[in-house]
Write an enzyme that holds these catalytic residues in place. Structure first.
Site, PDB file in Angstrom:
ATOM      1  CB  ALA A  99       2.724  -6.196   4.278  1.00 29.60           C
ATOM      2  CB  ALA A 100       4.585  -5.410   9.408  1.00 33.51           C
TER       3      ALA A 100
ATOM      4  CB  ILE B 261      25.665   8.057  19.768  1.00 34.11           C
ATOM      5  CG1 ILE B 261      26.346   7.747  18.419  1.00 34.11           C
ATOM      6  CG2 ILE B 261      25.651   6.834  20.680  1.00 34.11           C
ATOM      7  CD1 ILE B 261      27.752   7.200  18.522  1.00 34.11           C
TER       8      ILE B 261
ATOM      9  CB  SER C 236      10.649  -8.479  15.204  1.00 30.98           C
ATOM     10  OG  SER C 236      11.524  -7.613  15.876  1.00 30.98           O
TER      11      SER C 236
ATOM     12  NE  ARG D  22      15.625   4.356  19.997  1.00 30.53           N
ATOM     13  CZ  ARG D  22      15.808   3.813  18.799  1.00 30.53           C
ATOM     14  NH1 ARG D  22      15.867   4.574  17.718  1.00 30.53           N
ATOM     15  NH2 ARG D  22      15.930   2.524  18.655  1.00 30.53           N
TER      16      ARG D  22
ATOM     17  CG  ASN E 226      -0.238   0.111   2.528  1.00 35.54           C
ATOM     18  OD1 ASN E 226       1.001   0.108   2.567  1.00 35.54           O
ATOM     19  ND2 ASN E 226      -0.976   0.185   3.612  1.00 35.54           N
TER      20      ASN E 226
ATOM     21  CE1 TYR F 202       7.288  -4.244  14.131  1.00 38.55           C
ATOM     22  CE2 TYR F 202       8.927  -5.016  15.700  1.00 38.55           C
ATOM     23  CZ  TYR F 202       8.481  -4.895  14.402  1.00 38.55           C
ATOM     24  OH  TYR F 202       9.224  -5.427  13.380  1.00 38.55           O
TER      25      TYR F 202
ATOM     26  N   GLY G 255      13.117   2.918  26.310  1.00 37.82           N
ATOM     27  CA  GLY G 255      12.795   1.545  25.891  1.00 37.82           C
ATOM     28  C   GLY G 255      13.916   0.837  25.150  1.00 37.82           C
TER      29      GLY G 255
END
Ligand code: UD2
Length: 314
Positions: free
Chosen positions: A80-81, A207, A123, A274, A37, A147, A276
């Site tokens: 796809a995701a 970083i 993943s 960052r 898509n 996710y 998480g």
């Protein structure tokens, strides 16, 4: 590649990983259909293949479209995701519709359409922050984001379809995939694509944290190889495999390598860690080696060189 599989569907085939898969399948003589898509995929990723691929533009949740695209296919690669962890955190419901319901619907259509096997892109996110290294497929999953939950759910559905309905499914848990065509344009893009882009523009990267966090980076062509093996090894149905290279490097070391290769000697800037972020990630690929015959063909340096060449030409 099993010669029986000559009609193949790649969902997300205009995306980063999907387009490499599509390219290789075509080179092996498969008739390839792509559903995309273009939410994150680009038509330009398939520009060199445009006369060789049958493209179905639309969403994997569109039943009619998926019925048409799947009809007559023997094999499906489901790439796809909603791939942004951050967007799944912002919108768990919409992303679950795509990643869970989209996958479930694909499996259901596949089962009624005579598809032999479905390869699911999962993943390393399913391992979460479990400190045990390297990550082995039999470890208890610790998903820490929508996710990761969604990817794990897709994997569970796939396994259930294998056992309950006899639709062969294989789940591949990708570690950090990199290579040509990875889009660096969002702040949540893969770190290598961002660093390559910075190197080409003679800018400094940022970083997050102290840069001593590590990742297992796997070149996209090796991910394609793992997919082809998962499609063709007879006893792979119902199984789960890590896809990495089985070694890791730190983000500091990554910038040192890229900066040396590109001649951009800019020092990195350091920002807050960052939220998480996991500290370490490292795959144990012995199961894929033993049961699929998978051996990564690209050393990290080789993969980086190819990737740098590509970014330079953009
Ligand atoms: C990877 C996957 C993600 C999910 C997750 C599960 C990619 C692109 N993402 O996220 O989909 O599966 O693993 O754990 O493979 N970094 C910087 N500067 C930057 C960008 C990143 O320092 O400009 C750091 C970042 O903080 C992290 C590391 O680089 O420690 C890798 O970041 P990433 O976004 O490429 O991948 P990751 O492992 O967070």
């Amino acid at each position: 590649m099993n010669p029986d599989f000559n009609r193949v569907l790649v969902t997300g085939g205009a995306g980063f990983i999907g387009s490499h898969l599509t390219e290789t399948l075509i080179s092996k003589g498969c008739a390839v259909r792509v559903v995309d898509n273009f939410s994150t995929g680009h038509l330009s990723n398939l520009a060199h293949l445009k006369d060789k691929v049958m493209l179905y533009e639309g969403d994997i949740r569109d039943r009619e479209l998926m019925n048409t695209a799947i009809r007559g296919c023997e094999l499906i690669f489901h790439e796809a995701a909603e791939v942004s962890v951050t967007r799944t955190v912002q919108d768990p419901l919409e992303s679950a519709q795509i990643n869970d319901m989209g996958t479930l619907q694909l499996l259901e259509t596949a089962r009624h359409s005579g598809v032999k096997r479905v390869i699911i892109a999962c993943s390393s996110a399913v391992y979460g922050d479990d400190p045990q290294m390297p990550k082995q497929e039999n470890m208890l999953p610790r998903p820490m984001s929508p996710y990761a939950v969604q990817k794990l759910t897709g994997e569970y559905y796939a396994r259930m379809y294998n056992d309950l309905y006899g639709l062969e499914t294989v789940s591949l848990r990708y570690f950090n995939v990199y290579g040509p065509r990875q889009d660096p344009s969002s702040p949540y893009s893969g770190v290598i694509s961002i660093f390559m882009d910075k190197a080409a523009k003679r800018e400094s990267p940022v970083i997050y944290g102290d840069g001593e966090q590590t990742r297992d980076f796997v070149f996209v062509k090796d991910v394609v190889t793992a997919n082809l093996l998962a499609a063709s090894v007879p006893d792979a149905g119902g199984k789960v495999f890590n896809v990495g290279i089985g070694s890791s490097i730190s983000i500091n070391e990554l910038w040192r390598l890229i900066s040396r290769m590109s001649g951009n000697s800019k020092k990195p800037e350091y920002g807050p860690p960052r939220a998480g972020d996991i500290r370490e990630s490292l795959s144990d690929i012995s199961k894929a080696e033993k049961e699929l015959g998978f051996t990564p063909a690209y050393s990290f340096e080789k993969g980086l060189e190819i990737t740098m060449e590509w970014y330079k030409n953009q």
